[in-house]
Design a protein around this motif. Structure first.
Motif, PDB file in Angstrom:
ATOM      1  N   GLN A  31       3.638  -4.507   5.675  1.00 21.98           N
ATOM      2  CA  GLN A  31       2.485  -4.722   4.811  1.00 21.98           C
ATOM      3  C   GLN A  31       1.212  -4.821   5.641  1.00 21.98           C
ATOM      4  O   GLN A  31       0.203  -4.209   5.308  1.00 21.98           O
ATOM      5  CB  GLN A  31       2.657  -6.009   3.998  1.00 21.98           C
ATOM      6  CG  GLN A  31       3.668  -5.909   2.901  1.00 21.98           C
ATOM      7  CD  GLN A  31       3.866  -7.247   2.239  1.00 21.98           C
ATOM      8  OE1 GLN A  31       4.921  -7.843   2.361  1.00 21.98           O
ATOM      9  NE2 GLN A  31       2.853  -7.725   1.543  1.00 21.98           N
ATOM     10  N   ARG A  46      -1.719  -2.044   5.507  1.00 16.58           N
ATOM     11  CA  ARG A  46      -2.996  -2.554   5.006  1.00 16.58           C
ATOM     12  C   ARG A  46      -4.102  -2.321   6.024  1.00 16.58           C
ATOM     13  O   ARG A  46      -5.191  -1.841   5.687  1.00 16.58           O
ATOM     14  CB  ARG A  46      -2.869  -4.036   4.658  1.00 16.58           C
ATOM     15  CG  ARG A  46      -4.110  -4.613   4.013  1.00 16.58           C
ATOM     16  CD  ARG A  46      -3.958  -6.088   3.685  1.00 16.58           C
ATOM     17  NE  ARG A  46      -3.734  -6.872   4.896  1.00 16.58           N
ATOM     18  CZ  ARG A  46      -2.642  -7.580   5.149  1.00 16.58           C
ATOM     19  NH1 ARG A  46      -1.659  -7.627   4.276  1.00 16.58           N
ATOM     20  NH2 ARG A  46      -2.530  -8.263   6.262  1.00 16.58           N
ATOM     21  N   ARG A  53      -7.329   0.182   5.596  1.00 15.31           N
ATOM     22  CA  ARG A  53      -8.704  -0.315   5.723  1.00 15.31           C
ATOM     23  C   ARG A  53      -9.498   0.463   6.766  1.00 15.31           C
ATOM     24  O   ARG A  53     -10.662   0.796   6.547  1.00 15.31           O
ATOM     25  CB  ARG A  53      -8.695  -1.804   6.071  1.00 15.31           C
ATOM     26  CG  ARG A  53      -8.282  -2.671   4.909  1.00 15.31           C
ATOM     27  CD  ARG A  53      -8.226  -4.117   5.293  1.00 15.31           C
ATOM     28  NE  ARG A  53      -7.871  -4.947   4.146  1.00 15.31           N
ATOM     29  CZ  ARG A  53      -7.519  -6.199   4.228  1.00 15.31           C
ATOM     30  NH1 ARG A  53      -7.435  -6.797   5.408  1.00 15.31           N
ATOM     31  NH2 ARG A  53      -7.218  -6.885   3.142  1.00 15.31           N
ATOM     32  N   TRP A  56      -8.579   2.410  -0.636  1.00 18.62           N
ATOM     33  CA  TRP A  56      -8.827   1.032  -1.079  1.00 18.62           C
ATOM     34  C   TRP A  56      -7.640   0.545  -1.917  1.00 18.62           C
ATOM     35  O   TRP A  56      -7.134  -0.560  -1.716  1.00 18.62           O
ATOM     36  CB  TRP A  56     -10.127   0.969  -1.884  1.00 18.62           C
ATOM     37  CG  TRP A  56     -10.426  -0.408  -2.377  1.00 18.62           C
ATOM     38  CD1 TRP A  56     -11.042  -1.413  -1.698  1.00 18.62           C
ATOM     39  CD2 TRP A  56     -10.088  -0.941  -3.665  1.00 18.62           C
ATOM     40  NE1 TRP A  56     -11.110  -2.540  -2.490  1.00 18.62           N
ATOM     41  CE2 TRP A  56     -10.535  -2.277  -3.697  1.00 18.62           C
ATOM     42  CE3 TRP A  56      -9.470  -0.409  -4.783  1.00 18.62           C
ATOM     43  CZ2 TRP A  56     -10.371  -3.079  -4.810  1.00 18.62           C
ATOM     44  CZ3 TRP A  56      -9.297  -1.222  -5.893  1.00 18.62           C
ATOM     45  CH2 TRP A  56      -9.740  -2.546  -5.896  1.00 18.62           C
ATOM     46  N   LEU A  57      -7.186   1.404  -2.839  1.00 13.73           N
ATOM     47  CA  LEU A  57      -6.050   1.055  -3.678  1.00 13.73           C
ATOM     48  C   LEU A  57      -4.778   0.899  -2.842  1.00 13.73           C
ATOM     49  O   LEU A  57      -3.955   0.015  -3.095  1.00 13.73           O
ATOM     50  CB  LEU A  57      -5.849   2.124  -4.755  1.00 13.73           C
ATOM     51  CG  LEU A  57      -4.810   1.851  -5.821  1.00 13.73           C
ATOM     52  CD1 LEU A  57      -5.093   0.545  -6.553  1.00 13.73           C
ATOM     53  CD2 LEU A  57      -4.766   3.013  -6.798  1.00 13.73           C
ATOM     54  N   SER A  58      -4.642   1.710  -1.820  1.00 16.62           N
ATOM     55  CA  SER A  58      -3.482   1.616  -0.931  1.00 16.62           C
ATOM     56  C   SER A  58      -3.432   0.260  -0.231  1.00 16.62           C
ATOM     57  O   SER A  58      -2.362  -0.345  -0.113  1.00 16.62           O
ATOM     58  CB  SER A  58      -3.531   2.740   0.108  1.00 16.62           C
ATOM     59  OG  SER A  58      -2.517   2.577   1.046  1.00 16.62           O
ATOM     60  N   ALA A  59      -4.571  -0.213   0.238  1.00 13.81           N
ATOM     61  CA  ALA A  59      -4.616  -1.530   0.891  1.00 13.81           C
ATOM     62  C   ALA A  59      -4.197  -2.622  -0.088  1.00 13.81           C
ATOM     63  O   ALA A  59      -3.464  -3.547   0.286  1.00 13.81           O
ATOM     64  CB  ALA A  59      -6.013  -1.803   1.436  1.00 13.81           C
ATOM     65  N   ARG A  60      -4.621  -2.518  -1.345  1.00 13.46           N
ATOM     66  CA  ARG A  60      -4.223  -3.503  -2.364  1.00 13.46           C
ATOM     67  C   ARG A  60      -2.715  -3.453  -2.605  1.00 13.46           C
ATOM     68  O   ARG A  60      -2.062  -4.477  -2.739  1.00 13.46           O
ATOM     69  CB  ARG A  60      -4.943  -3.246  -3.696  1.00 13.46           C
ATOM     70  CG  ARG A  60      -6.452  -3.277  -3.662  1.00 13.46           C
ATOM     71  CD  ARG A  60      -7.086  -4.639  -3.484  1.00 13.46           C
ATOM     72  NE  ARG A  60      -7.277  -5.139  -2.146  1.00 13.46           N
ATOM     73  CZ  ARG A  60      -8.074  -4.648  -1.195  1.00 13.46           C
ATOM     74  NH1 ARG A  60      -8.726  -3.562  -1.366  1.00 13.46           N
ATOM     75  NH2 ARG A  60      -8.205  -5.249  -0.029  1.00 13.46           N
ATOM     76  N   ARG A  61      -2.169  -2.238  -2.675  1.00 11.66           N
ATOM     77  CA  ARG A  61      -0.733  -2.082  -2.902  1.00 11.66           C
ATOM     78  C   ARG A  61       0.061  -2.652  -1.725  1.00 11.66           C
ATOM     79  O   ARG A  61       1.103  -3.269  -1.919  1.00 11.66           O
ATOM     80  CB  ARG A  61      -0.367  -0.613  -3.103  1.00 11.66           C
ATOM     81  CG  ARG A  61      -0.971   0.006  -4.341  1.00 11.66           C
ATOM     82  CD  ARG A  61      -0.090  -0.229  -5.551  1.00 11.66           C
ATOM     83  NE  ARG A  61      -0.705   0.189  -6.786  1.00 11.66           N
ATOM     84  CZ  ARG A  61      -0.495   1.342  -7.385  1.00 11.66           C
ATOM     85  NH1 ARG A  61       0.315   2.218  -6.860  1.00 11.66           N
ATOM     86  NH2 ARG A  61      -1.096   1.608  -8.522  1.00 11.66           N
ATOM     87  N   GLU A 111      -0.830  -5.084   0.202  1.00  8.69           N
ATOM     88  CA  GLU A 111      -0.899  -6.547   0.109  1.00  8.69           C
ATOM     89  C   GLU A 111       0.153  -7.089  -0.850  1.00  8.69           C
ATOM     90  O   GLU A 111       0.672  -8.185  -0.651  1.00  8.69           O
ATOM     91  CB  GLU A 111      -2.284  -6.984  -0.361  1.00  8.69           C
ATOM     92  CG  GLU A 111      -3.351  -6.845   0.695  1.00  8.69           C
ATOM     93  CD  GLU A 111      -4.741  -7.128   0.163  1.00  8.69           C
ATOM     94  OE1 GLU A 111      -4.909  -7.396  -1.054  1.00  8.69           O
ATOM     95  OE2 GLU A 111      -5.688  -7.065   0.971  1.00  8.69           O
ATOM     96  N   ARG A 112       0.473  -6.329  -1.893  1.00 10.50           N
ATOM     97  CA  ARG A 112       1.475  -6.757  -2.882  1.00 10.50           C
ATOM     98  C   ARG A 112       2.887  -6.370  -2.465  1.00 10.50           C
ATOM     99  O   ARG A 112       3.832  -6.617  -3.214  1.00 10.50           O
ATOM    100  CB  ARG A 112       1.147  -6.158  -4.245  1.00 10.50           C
ATOM    101  CG  ARG A 112      -0.120  -6.707  -4.846  1.00 10.50           C
ATOM    102  CD  ARG A 112      -0.259  -6.315  -6.293  1.00 10.50           C
ATOM    103  NE  ARG A 112      -0.128  -4.878  -6.487  1.00 10.50           N
ATOM    104  CZ  ARG A 112      -1.012  -4.111  -7.108  1.00 10.50           C
ATOM    105  NH1 ARG A 112      -2.110  -4.637  -7.591  1.00 10.50           N
ATOM    106  NH2 ARG A 112      -0.805  -2.825  -7.255  1.00 10.50           N
ATOM    107  N   ALA A 162       1.844   2.522  -1.394  1.00  8.88           N
ATOM    108  CA  ALA A 162       0.710   2.445  -0.466  1.00  8.88           C
ATOM    109  C   ALA A 162       0.696   3.655   0.466  1.00  8.88           C
ATOM    110  O   ALA A 162      -0.350   4.278   0.689  1.00  8.88           O
ATOM    111  CB  ALA A 162       0.771   1.155   0.339  1.00  8.88           C
TER     112      ALA A 162
END
Length: 129
Positions: free
Chosen positions: A14, A18, A22, A63-68, A70-71, A77
């Protein structure tokens, strides 16, 4: 930390993905700013404005990949990173063919990132084609 099979532990994966997303996001945004400034100041070609929407799309996927990541959604991601980079690379290379050699690196980068997260049984058939 890696396991004996060379696979990353989930929290490490992760963090790696992430961070990569970024940094890649900053590169896409920086590229977008560069394209706009270069076109306004020096190049002044209407065709160069066509690159900006692709970089916006790429930035959004990163940006969405970094959020994914993180989850803990590692696969999605990685998929978003690959899609974002491929869209920008192919679009730019089609518009400006002299950039093909540089765009190859943009396309290969997500594949290199994903390699440690793929099972070796899946990786061998994928490389044989």
């Amino acid at each position: 930390m890696t396991t004996s099979a060379g696979e990353y532990q989930e929290d490490e994966a992760q963090s790696l993905i992430r961070t990569f997303a970024r940094v890649d996001f900053l590169g896409a945004v920086g590229g977008m700013v560069f394209v706009v400034l270069a076109n306004v100041a020096f190049v002044r070609k209407p065709g160069m404005w066509l690159i900006v929407p692709f970089l916006v799309f790429t930035s959004a996927t990163l940006w969405l990949s970094a959020r994914r990541a993180e989850r803990g959604e590692i696969f999605s991601a990685l998929l978003l990173i690959a899609v974002g980079n491929w869209v920008a690379a192919v679009a730019v290379a089609i518009m400006y063919p002299f950039l093909w050699p540089v765009m190859v690196l943009t396309v290969v980068m997500p594949l290199v990132l994903a390699t440690p997260f793929l099972e070796s049984s899946r990786l061998v058939p994928a490389t044989a084609t």
